[in-house]
Design a protein around this motif. Structure first.
Motif, mmCIF file in Angstrom:
data_model
loop_
_atom_site.group_PDB
_atom_site.id
_atom_site.type_symbol
_atom_site.label_atom_id
_atom_site.label_comp_id
_atom_site.label_asym_id
_atom_site.label_seq_id
_atom_site.Cartn_x
_atom_site.Cartn_y
_atom_site.Cartn_z
ATOM 1 N N ALA A 136 55.304 0.803 36.946
ATOM 2 C CA ALA A 136 55.523 0.812 35.500
ATOM 3 C C ALA A 136 56.595 1.825 35.104
ATOM 4 C CB ALA A 136 54.215 1.119 34.782
ATOM 5 N N ILE A 137 56.500 3.020 35.618
ATOM 6 C CA ILE A 137 57.435 4.089 35.228
ATOM 7 C C ILE A 137 58.843 3.803 35.730
ATOM 8 C CG2 ILE A 137 57.990 6.532 35.575
ATOM 9 C CD1 ILE A 137 54.874 6.992 35.569
ATOM 10 N N VAL A 138 58.972 3.449 37.005
ATOM 11 C CA VAL A 138 60.309 3.211 37.562
ATOM 12 C C VAL A 138 60.967 1.995 36.905
ATOM 13 C CG1 VAL A 138 61.599 2.648 39.669
ATOM 14 C CG2 VAL A 138 59.807 4.374 39.739
ATOM 15 N N SER A 139 60.209 0.941 36.639
ATOM 16 C CA SER A 139 60.814 -0.230 35.991
ATOM 17 C C SER A 139 61.275 0.096 34.580
ATOM 18 C CB SER A 139 59.846 -1.410 35.984
ATOM 19 O OG SER A 139 58.753 -1.160 35.130
ATOM 20 N N MET A 140 60.529 0.895 33.850
ATOM 21 C CA MET A 140 60.947 1.297 32.500
ATOM 22 C C MET A 140 62.216 2.144 32.565
ATOM 23 S SD MET A 140 58.990 -0.015 30.133
ATOM 24 C CE MET A 140 59.263 1.045 28.715
ATOM 25 N N ILE A 141 62.285 3.034 33.537
ATOM 26 C CA ILE A 141 63.494 3.854 33.698
ATOM 27 C C ILE A 141 64.693 2.981 34.035
ATOM 28 C CG2 ILE A 141 64.588 5.612 35.160
ATOM 29 C CD1 ILE A 141 61.783 6.963 35.302
ATOM 30 N N LEU A 142 64.511 2.056 34.972
ATOM 31 C CA LEU A 142 65.612 1.151 35.348
ATOM 32 C C LEU A 142 66.080 0.317 34.162
ATOM 33 C CD1 LEU A 142 64.450 -0.242 38.815
ATOM 34 C CD2 LEU A 142 66.406 1.243 38.375
ATOM 35 N N CYS A 143 65.137 -0.245 33.439
ATOM 36 C CA CYS A 143 65.489 -1.181 32.367
ATOM 37 C C CYS A 143 66.019 -0.511 31.114
ATOM 38 C CB CYS A 143 64.286 -2.058 32.022
ATOM 39 S SG CYS A 143 63.923 -3.268 33.293
ATOM 40 N N PHE A 144 65.544 0.685 30.793
ATOM 41 C CA PHE A 144 65.930 1.283 29.519
ATOM 42 C C PHE A 144 66.768 2.552 29.655
ATOM 43 C CE2 PHE A 144 62.334 -1.464 28.663
ATOM 44 C CZ PHE A 144 62.916 -2.294 27.716
ATOM 45 N N LYS A 145 66.486 3.408 30.596
ATOM 46 C CA LYS A 145 67.313 4.601 30.794
ATOM 47 C C LYS A 145 68.647 4.219 31.433
ATOM 48 C CE LYS A 145 68.113 9.080 31.516
ATOM 49 N NZ LYS A 145 68.892 9.761 30.531
ATOM 50 N N ASN A 195 56.540 -2.899 45.557
ATOM 51 C CA ASN A 195 56.900 -4.175 44.961
ATOM 52 C C ASN A 195 56.520 -4.268 43.479
ATOM 53 O OD1 ASN A 195 54.172 -4.318 45.839
ATOM 54 N ND2 ASN A 195 54.250 -6.538 45.832
ATOM 55 N N ASP A 196 55.658 -3.397 42.994
ATOM 56 C CA ASP A 196 55.329 -3.410 41.559
ATOM 57 C C ASP A 196 56.541 -3.052 40.713
ATOM 58 O OD1 ASP A 196 52.200 -3.117 40.196
ATOM 59 O OD2 ASP A 196 52.484 -3.755 42.256
ATOM 60 N N ILE A 197 57.476 -2.298 41.261
ATOM 61 C CA ILE A 197 58.706 -1.988 40.525
ATOM 62 C C ILE A 197 59.449 -3.289 40.212
ATOM 63 C CG2 ILE A 197 60.958 -0.847 40.659
ATOM 64 C CD1 ILE A 197 59.580 1.204 42.584
ATOM 65 N N VAL A 198 59.559 -4.149 41.205
ATOM 66 C CA VAL A 198 60.253 -5.430 41.028
ATOM 67 C C VAL A 198 59.480 -6.335 40.073
ATOM 68 C CG1 VAL A 198 61.098 -7.485 42.223
ATOM 69 C CG2 VAL A 198 61.305 -5.255 43.315
ATOM 70 N N ILE A 199 58.163 -6.365 40.209
ATOM 71 C CA ILE A 199 57.338 -7.229 39.363
ATOM 72 C C ILE A 199 57.449 -6.809 37.898
ATOM 73 C CG2 ILE A 199 54.955 -7.932 38.855
ATOM 74 C CD1 ILE A 199 54.492 -7.566 41.966
ATOM 75 N N GLY A 221 49.914 -4.583 32.129
ATOM 76 C CA GLY A 221 50.115 -5.137 33.466
ATOM 77 C C GLY A 221 49.533 -4.248 34.548
ATOM 78 N N ALA A 222 49.661 -2.937 34.374
ATOM 79 C CA ALA A 222 49.085 -1.996 35.343
ATOM 80 C C ALA A 222 47.565 -2.117 35.372
ATOM 81 C CB ALA A 222 49.505 -0.565 34.997
ATOM 82 N N ILE A 223 46.962 -2.251 34.212
ATOM 83 C CA ILE A 223 45.504 -2.431 34.157
ATOM 84 C C ILE A 223 45.112 -3.732 34.855
ATOM 85 C CG2 ILE A 223 43.554 -2.860 32.606
ATOM 86 C CD1 ILE A 223 44.956 -0.923 30.614
ATOM 87 N N ILE A 224 45.850 -4.803 34.589
ATOM 88 C CA ILE A 224 45.567 -6.088 35.233
ATOM 89 C C ILE A 224 45.668 -5.955 36.746
ATOM 90 C CG2 ILE A 224 46.504 -8.424 35.596
ATOM 91 C CD1 ILE A 224 47.201 -8.342 32.539
ATOM 92 N N MET A 225 46.699 -5.282 37.228
ATOM 93 C CA MET A 225 46.900 -5.132 38.664
ATOM 94 C C MET A 225 45.767 -4.326 39.304
ATOM 95 S SD MET A 225 47.982 -3.488 41.581
ATOM 96 C CE MET A 225 48.892 -2.007 41.273
ATOM 97 N N VAL A 226 45.402 -3.218 38.712
ATOM 98 C CA VAL A 226 44.348 -2.367 39.281
ATOM 99 C C VAL A 226 43.003 -3.104 39.287
ATOM 100 C CG1 VAL A 226 43.015 -0.245 38.921
ATOM 101 C CG2 VAL A 226 45.500 -0.192 38.745
ATOM 102 N N VAL A 227 42.647 -3.714 38.173
ATOM 103 C CA VAL A 227 41.377 -4.432 38.088
ATOM 104 C C VAL A 227 41.383 -5.653 39.016
ATOM 105 C CG1 VAL A 227 39.875 -5.788 36.562
ATOM 106 C CG2 VAL A 227 40.813 -3.613 35.775
ATOM 107 N N GLY A 228 42.473 -6.403 38.998
ATOM 108 C CA GLY A 228 42.565 -7.602 39.832
ATOM 109 C C GLY A 228 42.449 -7.305 41.313
ATOM 110 N N ASN A 238 60.895 -8.685 46.072
ATOM 111 C CA ASN A 238 59.438 -8.559 46.036
ATOM 112 C C ASN A 238 58.850 -8.829 47.420
ATOM 113 O OD1 ASN A 238 56.758 -8.365 45.281
ATOM 114 N ND2 ASN A 238 56.792 -10.154 43.970
ATOM 115 N N VAL A 239 59.313 -9.903 48.069
ATOM 116 C CA VAL A 239 58.831 -10.215 49.420
ATOM 117 C C VAL A 239 59.152 -9.067 50.366
ATOM 118 C CG1 VAL A 239 59.130 -11.755 51.404
ATOM 119 C CG2 VAL A 239 58.925 -12.713 49.105
#
Length: 176
Positions: A156-165, A46-50, A119-126, A28-29
């Motif tokens: 969001a998309i890349v992390s879902m692909i990494l974790c589940f695909k 870094n959102d992929i890692v988060i 989480g994506a909504i939180i990130m964009v709004v935050g 992330n750093v």
């Protein structure tokens, strides 16, 4: 003897969790230190890692990766938004982790998908609110909004692909 074995197993699990947390925090750093140039700005990966940390880790460790990791990345490379990053990415990681663990018990992918969406909504709004406050110009926050949405979507998309695909989540959960 059984108590000693249980303590050894718990220590191994704790050490594995800490090692994974430290590795993801370092990633992330590193990924928050530079952005991929896109027309009109930069895309930070870094959102992929988060998001991945939120899916894999419990809320406390996910917060360490998301919030503290982003805080440190900003502290070392661009300190102005470091507290915005701590709060926004920390909350993002916690929400993803909680959704993954408590929604749709028998459907982890759907629970995680819900989590990364929230989480994506939180990130964009935050970040939009943080930028408007830090730079005292809502116009600047609006100008950067498309990049925040793109960053959140890619993460969001890349992390879902990494974790589940690619079954990273399955491998991590089997590990203990």
């Amino acid at each position: 003897m059984a108590a000693q074995t249980k303590t050894t197993v718990n220590n191994q699990i704790s050490m594995r969790k800490m090692a994974v947390t430290a590795m993801l925090m370092a990633m992330n750093v590193a990924l928050s230190s530079f952005g991929v140039p896109v027309p009109g700005g930069h895309l930070y990966l870094n959102d992929i890692v988060i998001c991945t940390a939120g899916i894999l880790l419990d809320p406390f460790y996910a917060f360490l990766v998301g919030g503290v990791g982003s805080f440190l990345g900003d502290f070392f490379f661009y300190p102005t938004p470091m507290f915005v990053s701590l709060a926004t990415h920390g909350l993002q990681a916690i929400v993803i982790s909680l959704c993954t663990r408590h929604l749709f018990k028998d459907r982890k992918a759907i629970a995680s998908g819900t989590g990364v969406f929230l989480g994506a909504i939180i990130m964009v709004v935050g970040y939009s609110l943080g930028r408007a406050y830090l730079y005292s110009t809502p116009e600047y926050a609006i100008l950067k909004l498309p990049f925040q949405i793109l960053q959140a979507a890619v993460g969001a998309i890349v992390s879902m692909i990494l974790c589940f695909k690619f079954k990273l989540a399955e491998l991590y959960y089997k590990m203990g």
